[in-house]
Design a protein around this motif. Structure first.
Motif, mmCIF file in Angstrom:
data_model
loop_
_atom_site.group_PDB
_atom_site.id
_atom_site.type_symbol
_atom_site.label_atom_id
_atom_site.label_comp_id
_atom_site.label_asym_id
_atom_site.label_seq_id
_atom_site.Cartn_x
_atom_site.Cartn_y
_atom_site.Cartn_z
ATOM 1 N N SER A 1 37.141 32.177 49.822
ATOM 2 C CA SER A 1 36.055 31.380 50.415
ATOM 3 C C SER A 1 35.909 30.041 49.688
ATOM 4 O O SER A 1 35.560 29.028 50.303
ATOM 5 N N GLU B 1 31.085 34.747 42.575
ATOM 6 C CA GLU B 1 31.479 36.123 42.220
ATOM 7 C C GLU B 1 31.348 36.319 40.712
ATOM 8 O O GLU B 1 32.330 36.573 40.024
ATOM 9 N N ASP C 1 31.249 40.685 45.516
ATOM 10 C CA ASP C 1 31.691 40.180 46.821
ATOM 11 C C ASP C 1 32.849 40.999 47.403
ATOM 12 O O ASP C 1 32.663 41.788 48.328
ATOM 13 N N ILE C 2 34.067 40.856 46.865
ATOM 14 C CA ILE C 2 35.241 41.264 47.665
ATOM 15 C C ILE C 2 35.408 42.764 47.836
ATOM 16 O O ILE C 2 35.993 43.190 48.829
HETATM 17 ZN ZN LIG Z 1 34.001 35.429 47.500
#
Ligand SMILES: [Zn+2]
Ligand SMILES: NC(=O)c1ccc[n+]([C@@H]2O[C@H](COP(=O)([O-])OP(=O)(O)OC[C@H]3O[C@@H](n4cnc5c(N)ncnc54)[C@H](O)[C@@H]3O)[C@@H](O)[C@H]2O)c1
Ligand SMILES: [Zn+2]
Length: 396
Positions: free
Chosen positions: A40, A61, A171-172
């Motif tokens: 991103s 992150e 996040d991921i």
């Molecule tokens: Zn991210």
């Protein structure tokens, strides 16, 4: 303090910037111990999301140690010295959306919601380090980070796991997991995943954890052989989009039906499946006649079996061209998508890590000092040096 700042499209650098301060009574300051670079972030660096200003600090992150708390933070939830992961979306915990677990849609945390309303109809929640479209908050590729509404957003972590086992809860890992979980995968399902970047890797492993019968991963073996190898190591069958016909191979692997679930883990900077498609989208995005290159989601829709589900964790910003609405409608497909509701998934995914069902550190190929962050962007963006995921270390 030192922080990685956005200077202009294709230019980021580490600079000395003022330390963050408590601005509101429920803020926290977190000393960052690990902070990742995400696909991103590349959309911001490549100018696909045109809401950046020179000097904006990137990074969404992060994890670290709570250094300071505002006077109204609920200390039964978070204390000074706690080890915490910071979800990339900022929630309030009280609005219509947060109460329904739709944290990335929070209505109270984006102070620049007028931009989102103009672009999207309604604004998303605020995001740390992710442009003025999502509030213009400073990000966490820095030594210190201010986190609003700390008692709702900071996720307390245990001490007996490493940063690399925990930091992707920001996040991921939730992103890959939600991409599969929201499709209601059944035990005999085939899940096809476009893109074997970090998000694709967590999507593949989540599909396996959630019980899919067959997982197929698609990417380009010429440019990212190590990503396809990592997908194979997880148990996926791989398709090389450079040398194979993705549509035909997917049909062969599913008795002619097409995959039950097709997941676009590529997003707005996809390479076209043909040179003509790629050039078409490149010219149109350069002329601002579309905002993204939606080649992977187009192909996912065309390949998905009738009545199947297409899930889109890949990020898009605005208006796509040549979107195959006819295939979507006539095949009766279901679309699932969204920015990730991280807060909702953290407890469940932390338990999977604690129970040894997954060790998220598998994805880390580079740990670099924060001062080398621009180099980190260069190798991640250029797929150089076998780079799959970069974690920055402000203390190194
Ligand atoms: Zn991210
Ligand atoms: N929904 C969310 O909340 C969320 C959260 C994090 C990231 N994302 C998005 O997920 C996407 C992937 O992130 P990442 O960090 O893995 O990025 P990445 O850039 O590292 O990986 C993308 C991969 O897709 C491959 N690819 C390009 N075109 C393709 C095509 N047509 N078919 C198959 N593969 C193709 C590339 O070779 C690359 O390996 C990005 O759009 C990112 O913004 C979304
Ligand atoms: Zn809210």
């Amino acid at each position: 303090m030192k922080a990685l700042v956005w200077c202009a499209p294709y230019k980021v650098q580490v600079e000395d910037v003022p330390d963050p301060k408590i601005l509101n009574r429920r803020d926290a300051i977190v000393r960052i111990t690990s902070s990742c670079i995400c696909g991103s972030d590349l959309h911001l660096v490549d100018g696909f999301i045109p809401f950046m200003k020179p000097g904006d600090i990137l990074g969404h992150e992060p994890m670290g140690i709570v250094e300071e708390l505002g006077p109204d933070v609920d200390q039964s939830k978070v204390k000074k010295g706690d080890r915490v992961v910071v979800p990339f979306f900022i929630g309030c915990g009280k609005c219509f959306f947060c109460k329904r677990g739709l944290w990335s849609a929070c209505d109270n945390t984006n102070p620049k919601s007028y931009l989102g309303e103009a672009m999207l109809g309604q604004a998303t929640a605020g995001v740390l380090g992710y442009s003025h479209l999502t509030g213009g908050f400073a990000g966490g590729q820095a030594e210190y980070l201010r986190v609003p509404l700390a008692d709702v957003n900071l996720q307390k972590m245990p001490e007996d796991l490493t940063d690399h086992q925990l930091v992707f809860l920001s996040d991921i890992f939730p992103t890959g997991y939600m991409a599969v979980e929201q499709c209601g995968v059944q035990p005999d399902d085939t899940v096809a995943v476009w893109g074997c970047g970090p998000v694709g890797q967590f999507t593949i492993r989540s599909a396996i954890l959630l019980g899919a019968a067959q997982v197929i991963a698609i990417d380009d073996r010429q440019t990212v052989p190590e990503r396809l190898k990592m997908a194979e190591d997880a148990g996926a069958i791989t398709i090389d989009m450079h040398d194979e016909y993705v549509y035909d191979r997917l049909r062969d692997l599913t008795a002619g039906l097409g995959p039950d679930i097709c997941i676009d883990a590529v997003g707005m900077e996809a390479h076209g499946s043909t040179i003509i498609e790629h050039l078409y989208d490149k010219v149109k995005t350069n002329l601002f006649m579309e905002t993204e290159r939606p080649a992977a989601v187009r192909q996912a829709i065309m390949c998905c079996r009738k009545g199947g589900t297409v899930s889109i964790p890949g990020v898009y910003g605005g208006w796509s061209d040549k979107f195959p609405l006819g295939a979507l409608m006539n095949k009766g497909l279901t679309i699932k998508t969204g920015q990730t509701h991280v807060h909702k998934y953290v407890p469940e995914l932390l338990k999977l890590v604690q129970d040894g069902k997954i060790d998220p550190s598998f994805v880390v190929t580079h740990r670099l000092p924060l001062r080398d962050a621009a180099h980190g962007y260069d190798i991640f963006r250029g797929k150089k040096d076998g780079c799959i995921k970069v974690v920055l270390d402000p203390a190194a």
